[in-house]
Write an enzyme that holds these catalytic residues in place. Structure first.
Site: not given
Ligand code: PAF
Length: 283
Positions: A36-37, A61, A186
């Site tokens: 995905g990245h 976060q 993903r």
């Protein structure tokens, strides 16, 4: 490939590209890179002259210290994957003090309600943390374009809002969700699933597809009940939330309006691993 830990050194290099009118792209990540990245990086290469990938697990976060501690980290493997794509990439791997200074804390933003639902409701302070780090990264890199995945669709909308309220001249590009063969979105967290959990987690996307196929044929209340029941009987997954919302405002659907786009969102636990996914319902 050039790897920088210090922002001053990175900024010096980027200033040269800026004065040569090069288009700079940024792909912010927390590492543990997966397809995905890499897709985001490849998209960035298509339209930018220079692509910076930031790798930084952002503490502000995470509302759950255990989740932060267990977040997968493997810089060497990440660098190898990026090098395979292109040796021209620029990687920024700062530590927390380099980015935040001595006070590692979030700024408070007014995201006009986008942060009050779904992830924001279940992960206290999460989007102030995301907003803070993305603002710091944008101020450091000053990208012309920044690339984010639609798996974190709420985050994507919030980052668009952030650039609006902070008047930042960066184009935000949302990229489609990449999936495993089973349909599971993903995510770096998938590495923490057992083989059995991973196989069963595909149920999340199957459910979203069913909702899409039947969108408009049933009331939101009935769908909600159906989903809750499906998950109640599931041996491997525990539903945290399910929502159908307006794609832009993220407000919960009341009735279907002509011309409005809707998305369905799910967050569920497979053991200790929290998974999220979403799907466009009517486009
Ligand atoms: O989506 C992520 O990986 C993170 O939330 C981001 C945008 C890199 C900020 O830490």
């Amino acid at each position: 490939m050039q790897v920088f830990k210090e922002k001053k050194v990175l900024q010096k290099l980027l200033a040269g590209f800026k004065s040569d009118k090069k288009v700079i792209g940024l792909v912010p990540t927390m590492g543990a890179l997966h397809q995905g990245h890499l897709f985001l990086v490849k998209e960035a290469i298509k339209t930018c002259d220079k692509v910076v990938i930031s790798i930084f697990v952002n503490p502000t976060q995470f509302d759950n210290p255990k989740d932060l501690e267990k977040y997968p980290r493997n810089l060497e493997a990440d660098l190898r994957l990026l090098e395979e794509i292109s040796s021209d990439l620029i990687v920024f791997t700062p530590n927390a003090v380099e980015l935040y200074g001595s006070q590692i804390k979030s700024e408070e933003f007014d995201f006009n309600g986008l942060d009050k639902v779904m992830e924001g409701k279940h992960r206290s302070g999460h989007f102030n943390g995301v907003g803070t780090i993305v603002k710091l990264l944008f101020n450091t890199v000053k990208p012309d374009k920044a690339f984010f995945g639609e798996k974190d669709y709420q985050q994507l909308q919030i980052i668009r809002k952030l650039t609006e309220i902070e008047a930042m001249p960066v184009e935000i590009i949302g990229c489609p969700i990449l999936r495993e063969e089973s349909g599971l979105a993903r995510s770096s967290r998938n590495e923490r699933l057992t083989p059995k959990q991973r196989e069963n987690a595909a149920f999340i996307y199957k459910t979203l597809q069913e909702i899409k196929n039947n969108f408009g044929t049933n009331s939101a209340d009935n769908i909600q009940k159906w989903i809750e029941n499906e998950f109640k009987n599931h041996p491997f997954l525990e539903l945290e939330y399910f929502e159908i919302s307006e794609a832009k405002t993220l407000q919960k659907i009341t009735n279907i309006k002509e011309g409005e786009q809707y998305r369905a969102f799910i967050a569920a636990y497979a053991g200790e691993v929290r998974l999220i996914d979403n799907i466009a319902l009517n486009n």
